[in-house]
Design a protein around this motif. Sequence first.
Motif, mmCIF file in Angstrom:
data_model
loop_
_atom_site.group_PDB
_atom_site.id
_atom_site.type_symbol
_atom_site.label_atom_id
_atom_site.label_comp_id
_atom_site.label_asym_id
_atom_site.label_seq_id
_atom_site.Cartn_x
_atom_site.Cartn_y
_atom_site.Cartn_z
ATOM 1 N N MET A 116 -28.506 -6.785 28.828
ATOM 2 C CA MET A 116 -27.942 -6.532 30.039
ATOM 3 C C MET A 116 -28.941 -5.307 30.756
ATOM 4 S SD MET A 116 -25.395 -8.348 30.631
ATOM 5 C CE MET A 116 -24.553 -7.312 31.701
ATOM 6 N N TYR A 117 -28.667 -4.954 31.981
ATOM 7 C CA TYR A 117 -29.535 -4.124 32.738
ATOM 8 C C TYR A 117 -29.528 -2.684 32.259
ATOM 9 C CZ TYR A 117 -31.795 -1.921 36.576
ATOM 10 O OH TYR A 117 -32.540 -1.055 37.321
ATOM 11 N N LEU A 118 -28.585 -2.261 31.542
ATOM 12 C CA LEU A 118 -28.480 -0.820 31.228
ATOM 13 C C LEU A 118 -28.945 -0.620 29.684
ATOM 14 C CD1 LEU A 118 -25.495 0.753 32.918
ATOM 15 C CD2 LEU A 118 -27.825 0.742 33.678
ATOM 16 N N GLU A 119 -29.337 -1.469 28.967
ATOM 17 C CA GLU A 119 -29.569 -1.410 27.768
ATOM 18 C C GLU A 119 -30.559 -0.517 27.457
ATOM 19 O OE1 GLU A 119 -30.467 -4.746 25.405
ATOM 20 O OE2 GLU A 119 -28.422 -5.498 25.531
ATOM 21 N N LYS A 120 -31.702 -0.248 28.311
ATOM 22 C CA LYS A 120 -32.712 0.584 28.310
ATOM 23 C C LYS A 120 -32.197 2.303 28.332
ATOM 24 C CE LYS A 120 -34.465 -0.907 32.094
ATOM 25 N NZ LYS A 120 -35.760 -0.938 33.058
ATOM 26 N N PHE A 121 -30.992 2.114 29.078
ATOM 27 C CA PHE A 121 -30.433 3.705 29.115
ATOM 28 C C PHE A 121 -29.125 3.910 28.037
ATOM 29 C CE2 PHE A 121 -31.700 2.409 33.290
ATOM 30 C CZ PHE A 121 -32.481 3.671 33.656
ATOM 31 N N ALA A 141 -27.973 0.938 42.029
ATOM 32 C CA ALA A 141 -28.240 1.320 43.468
ATOM 33 C C ALA A 141 -29.588 2.144 43.656
ATOM 34 C CB ALA A 141 -27.274 2.000 43.995
ATOM 35 N N ILE A 142 -29.723 2.937 42.876
ATOM 36 C CA ILE A 142 -30.962 3.909 42.812
ATOM 37 C C ILE A 142 -32.125 3.048 42.468
ATOM 38 C CG2 ILE A 142 -32.125 5.630 41.638
ATOM 39 C CD1 ILE A 142 -29.052 7.069 41.266
ATOM 40 N N GLU A 143 -32.069 2.299 41.477
ATOM 41 C CA GLU A 143 -33.487 1.730 41.255
ATOM 42 C C GLU A 143 -33.739 0.503 42.462
ATOM 43 O OE1 GLU A 143 -35.523 -2.148 40.573
ATOM 44 O OE2 GLU A 143 -33.331 -2.188 40.586
ATOM 45 N N THR A 144 -32.917 -0.160 42.757
ATOM 46 C CA THR A 144 -33.110 -0.978 44.178
ATOM 47 C C THR A 144 -33.490 -0.236 45.296
ATOM 48 O OG1 THR A 144 -31.368 -2.586 43.236
ATOM 49 C CG2 THR A 144 -32.150 -2.928 45.463
ATOM 50 N N ALA A 145 -32.989 0.795 45.448
ATOM 51 C CA ALA A 145 -33.394 1.673 46.903
ATOM 52 C C ALA A 145 -34.799 2.122 46.623
ATOM 53 C CB ALA A 145 -32.513 2.486 47.063
ATOM 54 N N THR A 200 -30.765 10.696 35.313
ATOM 55 C CA THR A 200 -32.001 10.002 34.413
ATOM 56 C C THR A 200 -32.454 8.836 35.293
ATOM 57 O OG1 THR A 200 -30.807 10.516 32.358
ATOM 58 C CG2 THR A 200 -32.637 8.853 32.287
ATOM 59 N N ALA A 201 -31.693 8.136 35.938
ATOM 60 C CA ALA A 201 -32.121 6.771 36.665
ATOM 61 C C ALA A 201 -32.803 7.440 38.036
ATOM 62 C CB ALA A 201 -31.023 6.056 37.289
ATOM 63 N N ALA A 202 -32.361 8.597 38.596
ATOM 64 C CA ALA A 202 -33.388 9.080 39.749
ATOM 65 C C ALA A 202 -34.548 9.642 39.383
ATOM 66 C CB ALA A 202 -32.410 10.073 40.408
ATOM 67 N N GLN A 203 -34.726 10.202 38.098
ATOM 68 C CA GLN A 203 -35.775 10.749 37.682
ATOM 69 C C GLN A 203 -37.003 9.449 37.281
ATOM 70 O OE1 GLN A 203 -35.775 13.090 34.116
ATOM 71 N NE2 GLN A 203 -37.854 14.009 34.414
ATOM 72 N N MET A 204 -36.168 8.322 36.537
ATOM 73 C CA MET A 204 -36.979 7.365 36.089
ATOM 74 C C MET A 204 -37.679 6.681 37.392
ATOM 75 S SD MET A 204 -36.136 4.205 33.686
ATOM 76 C CE MET A 204 -36.067 5.272 32.313
ATOM 77 N N PHE A 205 -36.912 6.414 38.448
ATOM 78 C CA PHE A 205 -37.117 5.701 39.552
ATOM 79 C C PHE A 205 -37.682 6.364 40.745
ATOM 80 C CE2 PHE A 205 -33.854 3.092 37.537
ATOM 81 C CZ PHE A 205 -34.491 2.004 36.967
ATOM 82 N N GLY A 206 -37.994 8.049 40.418
ATOM 83 C CA GLY A 206 -38.514 8.414 41.477
ATOM 84 C C GLY A 206 -37.593 8.730 42.838
ATOM 85 N N PHE A 207 -36.471 8.687 42.758
ATOM 86 C CA PHE A 207 -35.782 8.841 44.068
ATOM 87 C C PHE A 207 -35.096 10.219 44.067
ATOM 88 C CE2 PHE A 207 -32.109 8.445 46.743
ATOM 89 C CZ PHE A 207 -32.495 7.484 47.988
ATOM 90 N N PRO A 208 -35.304 10.880 45.156
ATOM 91 C CA PRO A 208 -34.803 12.399 45.214
ATOM 92 C C PRO A 208 -33.413 12.394 45.188
ATOM 93 C CG PRO A 208 -36.480 11.782 46.818
ATOM 94 C CD PRO A 208 -36.018 10.551 46.387
ATOM 95 N N THR A 209 -32.847 13.438 44.375
ATOM 96 C CA THR A 209 -31.251 13.432 44.322
ATOM 97 C C THR A 209 -30.871 14.205 45.487
ATOM 98 O OG1 THR A 209 -31.617 15.393 43.060
ATOM 99 C CG2 THR A 209 -31.503 13.584 41.650
#
Length: 267
Positions: free
Chosen positions: A1-6, A82-86, A116-125
């Motif tokens: 599943m998608y979130l296993e890495k987290f 949402a964060i990853e796709t954006a 964690t997702a925002a940091q991993m994918f480089g999306f500004p919080t």
Amino acid sequence: MYLEKFFGATPSPHPCKDCGSDDRLDFEVRMAFQPIVDARDRSIFGYEALVRTEDGGSAAEVIARVTPAQLYRFDQTCRVKAIETAARLGLQQRLSINFFPNAVYEPATCIRLTLTAAQMFGFPTDKLIFETAESEQIRDHAHLTRIFRDYRSRGFLTAIDDFGAGYAGLNLLADFQPDVLKLDIALIRGIDSDPVRTAIARGIVQIARDIGCTVLAEGVETADEYRCLRELGVPLFQGYLFGRPHLEALATVPDALWQQLEGPPGA
């Protein structure tokens, strides 16, 4: 599943001690994005991320598959997706994410995966907006207020969805004043020909102005609805008039539409 890495290969121990059951999802989700426009300068203010089935089916189809034991996992999955796709699409504006207050047990703990997702994918919080999910029945206003206050302290913008629909009413607004107040679609529909709806919307716009909230009209479908709401002072808009949700794509709003609605810039 998608979130296993987290979450890791197994979901236990639970992300926080009060989460209770945390069943895995037995389906995948994708995200569609609908533009939110700012009529003051004809710009795109942001995009709302809307969950879809793997083959593009509606949010209702997805939510119908979520069991109570999966709610926490579903809420966290949607945030990360949402964060990853954006980030993958290169979104530069704000990203509005629906969250389920009943799935947030402890705000400071349950937000960790989002950060964690925002940091991993480089999306500004500081470009994240969190709004209450429109399908959610808010059982505990005090709990929602605690969540919103925690999110605001982290630099997120906040939004109350479906204002005027019953669950998101004046009592909630008295306890917490969000950055964005989203008018319920039932109030918007046909407002241009309904003096009562117009009067109610005018009152809400004035209240929002007095307490420092920005009003967003969602579900706007016609030019007449837009013009009526714009005359009332509503600055932000969302709805089919400006663009339908696009699966894993960021729709733009053509200049021709703005000229049709308001004339050339500066007119």
